[in-house]
Motif scaffolding. Structure first.
Motif, short mmCIF file in Angstrom:
data_model
loop_
_atom_site.label_atom_id
_atom_site.label_comp_id
_atom_site.label_asym_id
_atom_site.label_seq_id
_atom_site.Cartn_x
_atom_site.Cartn_y
_atom_site.Cartn_z
N LEU A 141 34.88 39.73 37.38
CA LEU A 141 36.08 39.09 36.85
C LEU A 141 37.17 39.04 37.93
N ALA A 142 37.31 40.13 38.66
CA ALA A 142 38.31 40.17 39.73
C ALA A 142 38.04 39.08 40.76
N TYR A 143 36.78 38.92 41.13
CA TYR A 143 36.46 37.89 42.12
C TYR A 143 36.68 36.49 41.54
N ALA A 149 42.57 31.63 41.91
CA ALA A 149 43.92 31.74 42.50
C ALA A 149 43.94 31.11 43.89
N PHE A 150 42.92 31.40 44.67
CA PHE A 150 42.84 30.85 46.01
C PHE A 150 42.77 29.32 45.96
N ILE A 168 43.89 41.44 40.65
CA ILE A 168 44.30 42.77 41.11
C ILE A 168 44.24 43.78 39.96
N GLN A 169 44.52 43.32 38.76
CA GLN A 169 44.42 44.20 37.60
C GLN A 169 42.98 44.73 37.47
N ASP A 176 41.72 41.27 50.05
CA ASP A 176 41.95 39.83 50.12
C ASP A 176 42.86 39.38 48.97
N ALA A 177 42.64 39.94 47.79
CA ALA A 177 43.48 39.60 46.64
C ALA A 177 44.91 40.12 46.84
N VAL A 178 45.04 41.32 47.38
CA VAL A 178 46.36 41.88 47.63
C VAL A 178 47.12 41.01 48.64
#
Length: 186
Positions: A141-143, A149-150, A168-169, A176-178
């Motif tokens: 899910l994070a990816y 988002a990207f 990030i949650q 990379d997300a940060v």
């Protein structure tokens, strides 16, 4: 059919766990051999006895989702992204609420450099993950949220900010997300 769903879920839980290390690498590494994907796929397809055997099984029973999943994974292993996507789509039709098929479609689209369809498949994946499956799917899910988002950062920065926050949650360790979050929020 209930037993098939359980077997497929177990199969893909294992595939996702085993494949997640390779998928994380795919996030940060570009594939140099994509120019030859069509040639490789054609060669591999005719020279791969496992794929041929699975195709024969599926010809005998086109609704055998377990064999379809194995075939899709074999196509991915062979970097035959077109057939991988097509096979994952067949599984999504047979099991429309089974989220791993959408995640795998997105992965195959992404590997084939079809970003628009990868984004759509990641969105479907997010939408089909059931609340009781969230904990075991946090990394994926994070990816998925990170990818969306990207993809949205230029055209829809507000939506990108929402998605990166979700990413990030689910995985606060994804650097990379940060970094994307800092860029979007600066």
């Amino acid at each position: 059919m209930k037993m098939t769903k359980i077997n497929i879920k177990n199969l893909f839980a294992g595939l996702i766990l085993v494949g997640s290390a390779g998928f994380v690498t795919a996030q940060t590494t570009q594939v140099d051999s994509t120019n030859n994907t069509a040639n490789t796929a054609a060669t591999t397809q005719s020279a791969n006895p496992a794929i041929d055997a699975l195709k024969k099984q599926i010809e005998a029973n086109p609704k055998d989702t377990e064999s379809l999943a194995k075939l899709a994974a074999a196509y991915q292993e062979a970097s035959d992204w077109t057939n991988a996507v097509d096979t994952w789509k067949k599984i999504s039709v047979l099991l429309p609420d089974w989220s791993p098929s959408y995640y795998s479609q997105a992965y195959a689209y992404q590997a084939a450099k079809d970003d628009a369809n990868a984004k759509i498949a990641y969105e479907k994946y997010i939408a089909t993950v059931k609340p009781e499956e969230v904990e075991q799917n946090k990394k994926n899910l994070a990816y998925a949220y990170f990818y969306i988002a990207f993809a949205e950062q230029q055209s829809n920065p507000d939506k990108a900010k929402e998605h990166i926050a979700k990413s990030i949650q689910y995985d606060p360790t994804n650097q990379d997300a940060v970094k994307l979050s800092k860029t979007l929020n600066s």
